[in-house]
Scaffold this motif. Sequence first.
Motif, PDB file in Angstrom:
ATOM      1  N   THR A  37      16.373  10.014  34.281  1.00  0.00           N
ATOM      2  CA  THR A  37      17.164  10.014  35.526  1.00  0.00           C
ATOM      3  C   THR A  37      16.701  11.096  36.513  1.00  0.00           C
ATOM      4  N   VAL A  38      15.736  11.938  36.132  1.00  0.00           N
ATOM      5  CA  VAL A  38      15.293  12.972  37.083  1.00  0.00           C
ATOM      6  C   VAL A  38      14.195  12.458  38.020  1.00  0.00           C
ATOM      7  N   ALA A  39      13.778  11.214  37.836  1.00  0.00           N
ATOM      8  CA  ALA A  39      12.762  10.642  38.730  1.00  0.00           C
ATOM      9  C   ALA A  39      13.223  10.784  40.180  1.00  0.00           C
ATOM     10  N   GLY A  40      12.263  10.778  41.090  1.00  0.00           N
ATOM     11  CA  GLY A  40      12.624  10.876  42.510  1.00  0.00           C
ATOM     12  C   GLY A  40      12.302  12.237  43.089  1.00  0.00           C
ATOM     13  N   ARG A  41      11.841  13.158  42.257  1.00  0.00           N
ATOM     14  CA  ARG A  41      11.400  14.484  42.735  1.00  0.00           C
ATOM     15  C   ARG A  41      10.220  14.886  41.851  1.00  0.00           C
ATOM     16  N   TYR A  42       9.514  15.933  42.227  1.00  0.00           N
ATOM     17  CA  TYR A  42       8.453  16.430  41.348  1.00  0.00           C
ATOM     18  C   TYR A  42       9.112  17.120  40.163  1.00  0.00           C
ATOM     19  N   VAL A  43       8.516  16.953  38.999  1.00  0.00           N
ATOM     20  CA  VAL A  43       9.098  17.518  37.785  1.00  0.00           C
ATOM     21  C   VAL A  43       8.022  18.291  37.037  1.00  0.00           C
ATOM     22  N   LEU A  44       8.340  19.541  36.729  1.00  0.00           N
ATOM     23  CA  LEU A  44       7.436  20.324  35.897  1.00  0.00           C
ATOM     24  C   LEU A  44       8.084  20.462  34.530  1.00  0.00           C
ATOM     25  N   ILE A  45       7.329  20.205  33.495  1.00  0.00           N
ATOM     26  CA  ILE A  45       7.892  20.347  32.154  1.00  0.00           C
ATOM     27  C   ILE A  45       6.963  21.261  31.349  1.00  0.00           C
ATOM     28  N   ALA A  46       7.554  22.356  30.854  1.00  0.00           N
ATOM     29  CA  ALA A  46       6.769  23.393  30.170  1.00  0.00           C
ATOM     30  C   ALA A  46       7.131  23.403  28.690  1.00  0.00           C
ATOM     31  N   PHE A  47       6.190  23.024  27.864  1.00  0.00           N
ATOM     32  CA  PHE A  47       6.410  23.054  26.413  1.00  0.00           C
ATOM     33  C   PHE A  47       6.084  24.458  25.924  1.00  0.00           C
ATOM     34  N   LEU A 129       2.793  18.621  35.254  1.00  0.00           N
ATOM     35  CA  LEU A 129       3.438  18.366  36.543  1.00  0.00           C
ATOM     36  C   LEU A 129       3.482  16.851  36.720  1.00  0.00           C
ATOM     37  N   LEU A 130       4.689  16.330  36.977  1.00  0.00           N
ATOM     38  CA  LEU A 130       4.884  14.881  37.095  1.00  0.00           C
ATOM     39  C   LEU A 130       5.214  14.514  38.529  1.00  0.00           C
ATOM     40  N   ASP A 131       4.805  13.320  38.924  1.00  0.00           N
ATOM     41  CA  ASP A 131       5.155  12.836  40.253  1.00  0.00           C
ATOM     42  C   ASP A 131       6.565  12.219  40.219  1.00  0.00           C
ATOM     43  N   PRO A 132       7.110  11.804  41.368  1.00  0.00           N
ATOM     44  CA  PRO A 132       8.492  11.296  41.371  1.00  0.00           C
ATOM     45  C   PRO A 132       8.683   9.995  40.594  1.00  0.00           C
ATOM     46  N   MET A 133       7.593   9.343  40.172  1.00  0.00           N
ATOM     47  CA  MET A 133       7.715   8.184  39.281  1.00  0.00           C
ATOM     48  C   MET A 133       7.592   8.613  37.823  1.00  0.00           C
ATOM     49  N   LEU A 134       7.578   9.914  37.583  1.00  0.00           N
ATOM     50  CA  LEU A 134       7.421  10.496  36.252  1.00  0.00           C
ATOM     51  C   LEU A 134       6.082  10.105  35.622  1.00  0.00           C
ATOM     52  N   ALA A 150       1.731  26.749  42.035  1.00  0.00           N
ATOM     53  CA  ALA A 150       1.095  26.882  43.354  1.00  0.00           C
ATOM     54  C   ALA A 150       0.780  25.486  43.897  1.00  0.00           C
ATOM     55  N   ARG A 151       0.277  24.615  43.034  1.00  0.00           N
ATOM     56  CA  ARG A 151      -0.042  23.249  43.471  1.00  0.00           C
ATOM     57  C   ARG A 151       1.232  22.519  43.911  1.00  0.00           C
ATOM     58  N   LEU A 152       2.302  22.736  43.150  1.00  0.00           N
ATOM     59  CA  LEU A 152       3.579  22.100  43.501  1.00  0.00           C
ATOM     60  C   LEU A 152       3.981  22.477  44.928  1.00  0.00           C
ATOM     61  N   GLY A 153       3.753  23.741  45.280  1.00  0.00           N
ATOM     62  CA  GLY A 153       4.123  24.211  46.617  1.00  0.00           C
ATOM     63  C   GLY A 153       3.368  23.507  47.730  1.00  0.00           C
ATOM     64  N   THR A 154       2.202  22.940  47.417  1.00  0.00           N
ATOM     65  CA  THR A 154       1.371  22.338  48.474  1.00  0.00           C
ATOM     66  C   THR A 154       1.577  20.821  48.585  1.00  0.00           C
ATOM     67  N   LEU A 155       2.367  20.248  47.698  1.00  0.00           N
ATOM     68  CA  LEU A 155       2.486  18.776  47.678  1.00  0.00           C
ATOM     69  C   LEU A 155       3.362  18.273  48.823  1.00  0.00           C
ATOM     70  N   PRO A 156       3.103  17.044  49.278  1.00  0.00           N
ATOM     71  CA  PRO A 156       3.939  16.478  50.353  1.00  0.00           C
ATOM     72  C   PRO A 156       5.352  16.178  49.849  1.00  0.00           C
ATOM     73  N   ASP A 157       6.237  15.757  50.755  1.00  0.00           N
ATOM     74  CA  ASP A 157       7.576  15.337  50.339  1.00  0.00           C
ATOM     75  C   ASP A 157       7.472  14.332  49.201  1.00  0.00           C
ATOM     76  N   PRO A 158       8.441  14.335  48.273  1.00  0.00           N
ATOM     77  CA  PRO A 158       8.347  13.402  47.145  1.00  0.00           C
ATOM     78  C   PRO A 158       8.112  11.949  47.583  1.00  0.00           C
ATOM     79  N   GLY A 159       8.753  11.542  48.684  1.00  0.00           N
ATOM     80  CA  GLY A 159       8.608  10.159  49.141  1.00  0.00           C
ATOM     81  C   GLY A 159       7.202   9.818  49.603  1.00  0.00           C
ATOM     82  N   MET A 160       6.382  10.848  49.819  1.00  0.00           N
ATOM     83  CA  MET A 160       5.018  10.628  50.312  1.00  0.00           C
ATOM     84  C   MET A 160       3.980  11.025  49.256  1.00  0.00           C
ATOM     85  N   HIS A 161       4.377  11.063  47.983  1.00  0.00           N
ATOM     86  CA  HIS A 161       3.471  11.593  46.962  1.00  0.00           C
ATOM     87  C   HIS A 161       2.207  10.761  46.823  1.00  0.00           C
ATOM     88  N   ALA A 162       2.263   9.490  47.249  1.00  0.00           N
ATOM     89  CA  ALA A 162       1.062   8.643  47.172  1.00  0.00           C
ATOM     90  C   ALA A 162       0.214   8.764  48.437  1.00  0.00           C
TER      91      ALA A 162
END
Length: 366
Positions: A37-47, A129-134, A150-162
């Motif tokens: 359910t977290v899709a729709g935004r960038y998601v970072l998951i750290a193991f 690092l996952l895109d909004p489609m996970l 740092a890369r996350l900071g440079t990404l476009p709005d989630p809706g424009m990730h493609a």
Amino acid sequence: MSDAPGAPTPPRRLLPGDPAPVFHAATDSNPRFAFDTVAGRYVLIAFLGSAQHQACSAAWDSLRRAQSTGLLDDERACAFAVTVSRGDAHLADTIPGLRVFRDHDAVVSRLYGATTEAAPQTYQPFALLLDPMLRVLAVTPIGGIDGLLARLGTLPDPGMHAGAEIPAPVLVLPRILEAEFCRQLIALYETHGGSESGFMREVGGLTVGALDPARKRRKDHEIEDEAVRAALRVRLGRRLVPEIRKAFQFHATRIERYIVARYDAADGGHFRAHRDNTTKGTAHRRFAVSINLNDDFDGGDLWFPEFGARRYRPPVGGAVVFSCSLLHEATRVTRGLRYATLPFLYDDDAARIRRENEAFIATDAT
Ligand SMILES: O=C(O)CCC(=O)C(=O)O
Ligand SMILES: [Fe+2]
């Protein structure tokens, strides 16, 4: 994939473009947090495995810093730390944006290949690092987490990730129900009233109905008049089923749920992001249909967070049709009342699944 039928095996090491496996796991505030359910935004998951290791503790500090600067805000981006260690009680959710999965049985860590059943003592900490489609955007050993942030900071709005807007794979179909029939359905609701409408949830292998006004606020009237049900069925069969067949190669033969639903601005009517087929009791559902019966309201749009911020609002009597696996949300109605009829469609194969799963339904809910 192969040219023989059969389920594809998930890749062992996740690479850019691969879908991230979905799971449920405990956070401090939710014993069964649904990762999908977290899709729709960038998601970072750290193991992390355990923050007792220096590199993992440093990674946690980086996540905390990113949260405090607003990079992790739950809107544009969020992050999860995964720990298998009971000694990591000091890692705490920091809302918005940063949560901790307590993976004490290492199920999630194994799912992502950070550790294995054969060698549970070995843990390879890494971050994705996952895109909004996970789907995976980037992967790094845990020491590279600052680069990922740092890369996350440079990404476009989630809706424009493609790099461009992506249309959601949905059908918008005007002219399914005539205006007069829509008025008749609204009148049914006004005569009988509605009762608070819940959702299905999986608890200990059983599908149970739940009410949670923070997740869903709506009242539904179940249509009992067989003539009205038949009238709805005929219209869906003539006008909607052929379009689904054309667009999606799926021939719907069955309908679940004859309701008139009402979202009321007075109590903040809405239904937060969810999928419609995630429990045994709902696994048979194939396509969801949302038909607006009126249009004198504000808010109350549908949107599909995996595919950008575009809102969908069919005209009176028109439908939005979409796969029950897609994440979708009905936004808050901010003025007036929104009436809709919301059937699910499936076929004879799915009906078999429905019958088999009946044993797992604890109570009835919509
Ligand atoms: O209100 C809508 O259009 C969608 C409702 C919905 O998603 C549901 O009932 O599962
Ligand atoms: Fe839904």
